[in-house]
Design a protein around this motif. Structure first.
Motif, PDB file in Angstrom:
ATOM      1  N   LEU A 228       0.845  -1.195   0.000  1.00  0.00           N
ATOM      2  CA  LEU A 228       0.000   0.000   0.000  1.00  0.00           C
ATOM      3  C   LEU A 228       0.874   1.236   0.000  1.00  0.00           C
ATOM      4  O   LEU A 228       1.965   1.242   0.568  1.00  0.00           O
ATOM      5  N   GLN A 229       0.351   2.303  -0.638  1.00  0.00           N
ATOM      6  CA  GLN A 229       1.046   3.580  -0.624  1.00  0.00           C
ATOM      7  C   GLN A 229       0.095   4.651  -0.105  1.00  0.00           C
ATOM      8  O   GLN A 229      -1.124   4.500  -0.135  1.00  0.00           O
ATOM      9  N   LEU A 230       0.666   5.756   0.355  1.00  0.00           N
ATOM     10  CA  LEU A 230      -0.140   6.819   0.941  1.00  0.00           C
ATOM     11  C   LEU A 230      -0.681   7.785  -0.100  1.00  0.00           C
ATOM     12  O   LEU A 230      -1.631   8.514   0.173  1.00  0.00           O
ATOM     13  N   ASP A 231      -0.094   7.819  -1.272  1.00  0.00           N
ATOM     14  CA  ASP A 231      -0.536   8.744  -2.312  1.00  0.00           C
ATOM     15  C   ASP A 231      -1.846   8.240  -2.900  1.00  0.00           C
ATOM     16  O   ASP A 231      -1.877   7.277  -3.669  1.00  0.00           O
ATOM     17  N   ARG A 232      -2.954   8.889  -2.544  1.00  0.00           N
ATOM     18  CA  ARG A 232      -4.257   8.480  -3.061  1.00  0.00           C
ATOM     19  C   ARG A 232      -4.701   9.352  -4.237  1.00  0.00           C
ATOM     20  O   ARG A 232      -5.872   9.350  -4.614  1.00  0.00           O
ATOM     21  N   THR A 233      -3.758  10.104  -4.828  1.00  0.00           N
ATOM     22  CA  THR A 233      -4.075  10.900  -5.998  1.00  0.00           C
ATOM     23  C   THR A 233      -4.528   9.995  -7.135  1.00  0.00           C
ATOM     24  O   THR A 233      -3.875   8.998  -7.455  1.00  0.00           O
ATOM     25  N   PHE A 234      -5.642  10.360  -7.790  1.00  0.00           N
ATOM     26  CA  PHE A 234      -6.167   9.586  -8.916  1.00  0.00           C
ATOM     27  C   PHE A 234      -5.542  10.145 -10.193  1.00  0.00           C
ATOM     28  O   PHE A 234      -6.105  10.984 -10.883  1.00  0.00           O
ATOM     29  N   HIS A 235      -4.348   9.670 -10.515  1.00  0.00           N
ATOM     30  CA  HIS A 235      -3.569  10.247 -11.609  1.00  0.00           C
ATOM     31  C   HIS A 235      -4.280  10.127 -12.952  1.00  0.00           C
ATOM     32  O   HIS A 235      -4.166  11.014 -13.803  1.00  0.00           O
ATOM     33  N   GLU A 236      -5.026   9.068 -13.190  1.00  0.00           N
ATOM     34  CA  GLU A 236      -5.685   8.859 -14.476  1.00  0.00           C
ATOM     35  C   GLU A 236      -6.817   9.851 -14.718  1.00  0.00           C
ATOM     36  O   GLU A 236      -7.294   9.981 -15.844  1.00  0.00           O
ATOM     37  N   ALA A 237      -7.245  10.559 -13.674  1.00  0.00           N
ATOM     38  CA  ALA A 237      -8.343  11.514 -13.831  1.00  0.00           C
ATOM     39  C   ALA A 237      -7.877  12.893 -14.272  1.00  0.00           C
ATOM     40  O   ALA A 237      -8.703  13.743 -14.634  1.00  0.00           O
ATOM     41  N   PHE A 238      -6.558  13.164 -14.281  1.00  0.00           N
ATOM     42  CA  PHE A 238      -6.080  14.497 -14.611  1.00  0.00           C
ATOM     43  C   PHE A 238      -6.537  14.939 -16.007  1.00  0.00           C
ATOM     44  O   PHE A 238      -6.964  16.084 -16.196  1.00  0.00           O
ATOM     45  N   ARG A 239      -6.458  14.040 -16.987  1.00  0.00           N
ATOM     46  CA  ARG A 239      -6.828  14.424 -18.352  1.00  0.00           C
ATOM     47  C   ARG A 239      -8.289  14.852 -18.415  1.00  0.00           C
ATOM     48  O   ARG A 239      -8.620  15.864 -19.064  1.00  0.00           O
ATOM     49  N   GLY A 240      -9.143  14.124 -17.753  1.00  0.00           N
ATOM     50  CA  GLY A 240     -10.564  14.457 -17.780  1.00  0.00           C
ATOM     51  C   GLY A 240     -10.912  15.716 -17.004  1.00  0.00           C
ATOM     52  O   GLY A 240     -12.004  16.280 -17.187  1.00  0.00           O
ATOM     53  N   LEU A 241     -10.005  16.182 -16.167  1.00  0.00           N
ATOM     54  CA  LEU A 241     -10.241  17.389 -15.371  1.00  0.00           C
ATOM     55  C   LEU A 241      -9.557  18.624 -15.927  1.00  0.00           C
ATOM     56  O   LEU A 241      -9.752  19.725 -15.394  1.00  0.00           O
ATOM     57  N   SER A 242      -8.769  18.494 -16.993  1.00  0.00           N
ATOM     58  CA  SER A 242      -7.930  19.591 -17.453  1.00  0.00           C
ATOM     59  C   SER A 242      -8.736  20.832 -17.832  1.00  0.00           C
ATOM     60  O   SER A 242      -8.242  21.968 -17.710  1.00  0.00           O
ATOM     61  N   ILE A 243      -9.977  20.663 -18.257  1.00  0.00           N
ATOM     62  CA  ILE A 243     -10.808  21.807 -18.640  1.00  0.00           C
ATOM     63  C   ILE A 243     -11.024  22.754 -17.463  1.00  0.00           C
ATOM     64  O   ILE A 243     -11.226  23.954 -17.642  1.00  0.00           O
ATOM     65  N   LEU A 244     -10.950  22.239 -16.261  1.00  0.00           N
ATOM     66  CA  LEU A 244     -11.219  23.058 -15.082  1.00  0.00           C
ATOM     67  C   LEU A 244     -10.125  24.090 -14.840  1.00  0.00           C
ATOM     68  O   LEU A 244     -10.343  25.091 -14.161  1.00  0.00           O
TER      69      LEU A 244
END
Length: 248
Positions: A228-244
């Motif tokens: 397990l790692q502590l980084d819970r960032t959802f890296h695959e979601a960055f592309r879908g959020l870039s418009i923000l």
């Protein structure tokens, strides 16, 4: 070698006694654990009242708080030294898939992430202690093997052990977390004075439990080890959020 042993089943639970006893001749062990069952406490800290550690007759330290409280105190001044490693368990009951979000067993290990050595969370897939000796033996072998591991900082190893005698355990598999379906609905109850309440129901069944998951490994008779790692960032979601980024 100095080990801090914690759990969420409580300081009197048979699993923590078994874990301490199997490691006592391997390292200097100190047990700091909740004074009662705190299963499901996750990584909560007690911030609304003081904590009062008490040393019991067997040398274990009982704390009126959560599993994370126990490890936090152990690493930040309660002891006269800083332990080398945190080992949590042995939990009576699985900590598979989404369970790690709620598990106090896993949370205690996560609080040990600041140390140089990896932390371990051990769980036996049974509410009964019949096969605790097998689980304790496996825990000892894995803790001994930590010196041979080359792991990134802040790694926590979530270990689930089938409820089998040692001779029937087929080996070890490295796994990813599976996923559970939604839990059953809470059960509504009414006390004798008419006040309504709710019991949280059992966790959902495995929804993503195919080959490669922790669910699959233990059902096939293997010990599951999931890093397990502590980084819970959802890296695959960055592309879908870039418009923000151009929203304002």
């Amino acid at each position: 070698m100095r080990l801090l042993i914690a759990n969420d089943d409580g300081v009197y639970a048979p699993g923590i006694v078994a874990l301490h006893d199997v490691l006592a001749d391997y390292a200097e062990c100190v047990v700091i654990a909740p004074d009662a069952d705190r299963s499901g406490a996750s990584s909560s800290l007690t911030l609304d009242r003081p904590l009062h550690p008490q040393r019991l007759g067997n040398g274990f330290i009982s704390v009126n708080g959560t599993p994370t409280d126990c490890v936090h105190l152990g690493l930040n001044g309660l002891l006269e030294y800083i332990p080398d490693m945190v080992v949590s368990g042995i939990n009576l009951g699985a900590n598979l898939g989404d369970d790690v979000l709620y598990s106090g067993t896993v949370a205690a290990a996560l609080e040990g992430r600041f140390l140089d050595k990896p932390a371990f969370a051990f769980s036996l897939l049974s509410r009964l202690p019949d096969n605790l000796p097998a689980a304790a033996h496996i825990a000892r072998r894995l803790v001994e093997a930590h010196e041979q591991l080359d792991l990134p900082p802040r790694t926590v190893l979530n270990v689930n052990i089938p409820n089998l005698p040692l001779e029937r355990i087929r080996g070890v598999q490295l796994t990813r977390l599976g996923h559970r379906a939604r839990a059953a609905a809470p059960v509504k109850v009414v006390n004798p004075r008419g006040k309504e309440g709710y019991w949280i129901s059992a966790a959902g069944d495995a929804e993503d439990g195919g080959a490669g998951t922790d669910f699959h490994a233990v059902m096939q008779g293997y010990v599951s080890i999931t890093p397990l790692q502590l980084d819970r960032t959802f890296h695959e979601a960055f592309r879908g959020l870039s418009i923000l980024e151009n929203l304002l």
